[in-house]
Design a protein around this motif. Structure first.
Motif, PDB file in Angstrom:
ATOM      1  N   LEU A 295       0.764  -1.192  -0.006  1.00 54.73           N
ATOM      2  CA  LEU A 295       0.050  -0.153  -0.068  1.00 54.73           C
ATOM      3  C   LEU A 295       0.915   1.081  -0.134  1.00 54.73           C
ATOM      4  CD1 LEU A 295      -2.697  -1.239   2.777  1.00 54.73           C
ATOM      5  CD2 LEU A 295      -2.955  -0.849   0.249  1.00 54.73           C
ATOM      6  N   TYR A 296       1.951   1.273   0.626  1.00 55.65           N
ATOM      7  CA  TYR A 296       2.848   2.387   0.861  1.00 55.65           C
ATOM      8  C   TYR A 296       3.409   2.509  -0.751  1.00 55.65           C
ATOM      9  CZ  TYR A 296       7.586   4.688   1.528  1.00 55.65           C
ATOM     10  OH  TYR A 296       8.571   5.262   1.409  1.00 55.65           O
ATOM     11  N   LEU A 297       3.947   1.710  -1.261  1.00 57.44           N
ATOM     12  CA  LEU A 297       4.564   1.877  -2.578  1.00 57.44           C
ATOM     13  C   LEU A 297       3.553   2.351  -3.430  1.00 57.44           C
ATOM     14  CD1 LEU A 297       6.903  -1.354  -2.595  1.00 57.44           C
ATOM     15  CD2 LEU A 297       7.758   1.226  -2.597  1.00 57.44           C
ATOM     16  N   LEU A 298       2.299   1.822  -3.532  1.00 53.52           N
ATOM     17  CA  LEU A 298       1.301   2.165  -4.513  1.00 53.52           C
ATOM     18  C   LEU A 298       1.021   3.856  -4.410  1.00 53.52           C
ATOM     19  CD1 LEU A 298      -1.218  -0.600  -4.890  1.00 53.52           C
ATOM     20  CD2 LEU A 298       0.420   0.420  -6.680  1.00 53.52           C
ATOM     21  N   ALA A 299       1.099   4.241  -2.813  1.00 54.10           N
ATOM     22  CA  ALA A 299       0.850   5.690  -2.274  1.00 54.10           C
ATOM     23  C   ALA A 299       1.691   6.611  -2.911  1.00 54.10           C
ATOM     24  CB  ALA A 299       0.459   5.568  -0.901  1.00 54.10           C
ATOM     25  N   LYS A 300       3.002   6.038  -2.792  1.00 58.08           N
ATOM     26  CA  LYS A 300       4.068   6.776  -3.444  1.00 58.08           C
ATOM     27  C   LYS A 300       4.373   6.820  -4.806  1.00 58.08           C
ATOM     28  CE  LYS A 300       7.433   8.005  -0.940  1.00 58.08           C
ATOM     29  NZ  LYS A 300       7.991   9.393  -0.664  1.00 58.08           N
ATOM     30  N   HIS A 301       3.721   5.970  -5.447  1.00 65.36           N
ATOM     31  CA  HIS A 301       3.849   6.101  -6.826  1.00 65.36           C
ATOM     32  C   HIS A 301       2.613   6.150  -7.654  1.00 65.36           C
ATOM     33  CE1 HIS A 301       7.540   4.371  -5.255  1.00 65.36           C
ATOM     34  NE2 HIS A 301       8.316   4.668  -6.388  1.00 65.36           N
ATOM     35  N   PRO A 302       2.061   7.247  -7.605  1.00 58.82           N
ATOM     36  CA  PRO A 302       0.405   7.458  -8.121  1.00 58.82           C
ATOM     37  C   PRO A 302       0.498   6.895  -9.736  1.00 58.82           C
ATOM     38  CG  PRO A 302       1.681   9.524  -7.933  1.00 58.82           C
ATOM     39  CD  PRO A 302       2.594   8.666  -7.227  1.00 58.82           C
ATOM     40  N   HIS A 303       1.474   6.870 -10.321  1.00 64.79           N
ATOM     41  CA  HIS A 303       1.432   6.424 -11.875  1.00 64.79           C
ATOM     42  C   HIS A 303       1.115   4.895 -12.011  1.00 64.79           C
ATOM     43  CE1 HIS A 303       2.061   5.927 -16.120  1.00 64.79           C
ATOM     44  NE2 HIS A 303       3.033   5.056 -15.832  1.00 64.79           N
ATOM     45  N   ALA A 304       1.931   4.251 -11.140  1.00 65.96           N
ATOM     46  CA  ALA A 304       1.569   2.734 -10.819  1.00 65.96           C
ATOM     47  C   ALA A 304       0.026   2.772 -10.285  1.00 65.96           C
ATOM     48  CB  ALA A 304       2.587   2.066  -9.973  1.00 65.96           C
ATOM     49  N   GLN A 305      -0.364   3.378  -9.078  1.00 68.59           N
ATOM     50  CA  GLN A 305      -1.518   3.311  -8.594  1.00 68.59           C
ATOM     51  C   GLN A 305      -2.779   3.502  -9.750  1.00 68.59           C
ATOM     52  OE1 GLN A 305      -4.377   5.309  -5.258  1.00 68.59           O
ATOM     53  NE2 GLN A 305      -2.054   5.870  -5.020  1.00 68.59           N
ATOM     54  N   ALA A 306      -2.557   4.401 -10.590  1.00 63.91           N
ATOM     55  CA  ALA A 306      -3.611   4.747 -11.453  1.00 63.91           C
ATOM     56  C   ALA A 306      -3.556   3.573 -12.531  1.00 63.91           C
ATOM     57  CB  ALA A 306      -2.904   5.985 -12.547  1.00 63.91           C
ATOM     58  N   LYS A 307      -2.591   2.749 -12.953  1.00 69.38           N
ATOM     59  CA  LYS A 307      -2.768   1.688 -13.603  1.00 69.38           C
ATOM     60  C   LYS A 307      -3.406   0.418 -12.925  1.00 69.38           C
ATOM     61  CE  LYS A 307       1.120   2.497 -16.958  1.00 69.38           C
ATOM     62  NZ  LYS A 307       2.568   1.780 -17.582  1.00 69.38           N
ATOM     63  N   VAL A 308      -3.234   0.409 -11.655  1.00 72.30           N
ATOM     64  CA  VAL A 308      -3.854  -0.802 -10.911  1.00 72.30           C
ATOM     65  C   VAL A 308      -5.190  -0.416 -10.918  1.00 72.30           C
ATOM     66  CG1 VAL A 308      -4.131  -1.769  -8.651  1.00 72.30           C
ATOM     67  CG2 VAL A 308      -1.855  -1.200  -9.436  1.00 72.30           C
ATOM     68  N   GLN A 309      -5.748   1.210 -10.761  1.00 70.49           N
ATOM     69  CA  GLN A 309      -7.001   1.388 -10.675  1.00 70.49           C
ATOM     70  C   GLN A 309      -7.615   1.249 -11.931  1.00 70.49           C
ATOM     71  OE1 GLN A 309      -8.375   3.689  -7.842  1.00 70.49           O
ATOM     72  NE2 GLN A 309     -10.014   2.164  -8.887  1.00 70.49           N
ATOM     73  N   GLU A 310      -6.878   1.229 -13.152  1.00 71.23           N
ATOM     74  CA  GLU A 310      -7.487   1.068 -14.509  1.00 71.23           C
ATOM     75  C   GLU A 310      -7.864  -0.419 -14.648  1.00 71.23           C
ATOM     76  OE1 GLU A 310      -4.743   2.570 -17.369  1.00 71.23           O
ATOM     77  OE2 GLU A 310      -4.962   4.641 -16.870  1.00 71.23           O
TER      78      GLU A 310
END
Length: 469
Positions: A295-310
């Protein structure tokens, strides 16, 4: 608040005689391996204390970040280093994936892991286990008006982890997430016991006074073992009594994991209890710390988080019905982010094997009885293995491997072979579901300093250095 907080084409060679197992780089021939072997390099060893003086006097040594000290040793002495600790077998540490591949191959028929001596003793002292050591020898309500967590996320994740492991392994809800539970309830006792069990096991592993007399930590380990034994024993007996009725009602149904174990003629009731006791604390603590990291790494890397969200939107949408196996198999980017999370901030520094035969490697002889530690937690950050090793790049794990091929032994969070982590599939499934469900409802943002972790056999999020997410 606490912190939210294919083997390569080189192939596997045929094994030579067990007493002369040999491996090296392409420049090392088999004949050379069989010749007189060299002395394995390492820091100065003194009588009785071994390398302790050298280690403790080193300005770069930090017991909470021992992987950094090991990384320094590799830089000084090369990819194989010999260490001697008081009261322990000779230890050899490795960080080359090909060497780790070879050790796994040489020990595949009888993979023996060392350590957990205190847990073994605690079980030997309890007549229930008959001298057997066992095989391991809701967040939305916790936010303020700004959406920040107002309570200890690690505590919440520990309870969630325990609930999921109990549901899968014991087929029951423990109920530890209920905020109205009294502190002396069975659920809270079981939750504390699961946490104390692993903590005390690891603390004893780093010390030796418990071998001489029962220290406070060892007594706590015994008490937590007793609580977990009573819960697992009673639950399994109640569950076993209903198997025949369930089979009569639905003779074509598939057996779940616990039913398969209970009906296995080669396993006694106590064997299954022991298995469950190993699975509950280990699965709880490892899943808790890895969830925090993920969760920390996804919070720190919004680009990767956006891809996960997609990906979550495409596969699950707004559907909150139970996630199916087919849907999990479609979460390929989440799978890649989890692998990258393990590489960058691994759950443990590596894995070990106690050698059952002499093994020759790089012109050195590793003797029977030695402890061989394969530090994939170090090789996972090696630039020669992973370009941009300090960057969080989940794409490197996708099928087209844009940053190049990855050696299958360069990042090995669950070990490999017959002694790999017993809860791997349970763990991965729960992590996929945690991320998918979280990102169906929330965006993650980090508003604090970088995550700090301490090392004690496994890496733990530092509860004292925590910030809201």
């Amino acid at each position: 608040m606490a912190l939210f907080r294919s083997l390569l084409s080189r192939g596997v060679p045929q094994s030579p005689p067990a007493a002369a197992l040999c491996h090296g780089t392409s420049r090392v021939t088999f004949a050379r391996c069989l010749s007189a072997t060299k002395e394995i390099p390492g820091p100065k060893t003194l009588p009785v204390v071994g390398v302790l003086f050298s280690m403790l006097s080193d300005k770069d040594f930090d017991k909470n970040n021992i992987h950094l000290y090991f990384k320094k040793l590799f830089k000084i002495y090369g990819p194989i280093v010999k260490l001697k600790f008081p009261g322990k077998p000779t230890t050899v540490i490795l960080n080359d994936p090909e060497d780790m591949k070879w050790i796994h191959h040489c020990t595949k028929d009888n993979p023996v892991r060392g350590g957990l001596e205190a847990l073994k003793k605690a079980r030997y002292l309890d007549d229930y286990f008959e001298k057997k050591g066992g095989i391991t020898v809701e967040i939305s309500k916790e936010r303020n008006e700004e959406g920040e967590l107002t309570s200890d996320l690690k505590d919440l994740l520990q309870k969630w982890s325990l609930e999921t492991v109990c549901l899968i392994s014991l087929n029951r809800h423990l109920g530890s997430l209920d905020p109205t539970l009294p502190i002396d309830s069975e659920q809270m006792k079981c939750s504390r016991a699961a946490i104390d069990f692993l903590r005390c096991t690891f603390e004893c592993e780093e010390k030796f006074l418990w071998k001489i007399y029962p220290t406070k930590t060892f007594k706590t380990l015994q008490e937590s073992l007793k609580i977990l034994t009573e819960v697992c024993d009673r639950t399994l007996r109640e569950f076993k009594e209903g198997i025949e009725e369930r089979n009569t009602r639905d003779p074509d149904r598939s057996l779940n994991m616990i039913e398969q174990l209970l009906l296995d003629p080669d396993l006694s009731h106590k064997d299954v209890v022991t298995f469950m006791i190993d699975l509950l604390p280990g699965g709880t603590e490892t899943m808790t710390n890895s969830s925090i990291v993920f969760l920390y790494l996804l919070a720190k890397h919004p680009h990767a988080q956006a891809k996960v969200q997609e990906e979550v939107d495409r596969v699950l949408g707004r559907d909150l019905s139970p996630i199916t196996a087919k849907q999990i198999n479609q979460l390929s980017y989440i799978r890649a982010t989890l692998k990258e999370s393990f590489r960058l901030l691994p759950p443990a520094i590596g894995t070990n094997r106690i050698l059952q035969n002499d093994v020759k490697i790089r012109g050195y002889t590793l003797h029977k009885g030695w402890n061989c530690i394969m530090l994939s937690g170090v090789s996972g950050l090696d630039e020669s293995q992973f370009p941009r090793p300090q960057d969080f790049v989940p794409e490197r794990w996708l099928r087209h491997q844009p940053l190049g091929q990855i050696h299958p032994f360069a990042s090995l969070p669950f070990s490999q072979g017959t002694r790999m982590c017993i809860g791997r599939r349970i763990f991965e499934q729960n992590m996929y579901i945690l991320i998918a469900r979280t990102l169906q409802r929330y965006n993650l943002e980090w508003r604090g300093e970088d995550l700090r972790r301490e090392h004690s056999i496994v890496f733990n999020a530092d509860e004292e250095k925590s910030h809201p997410l």
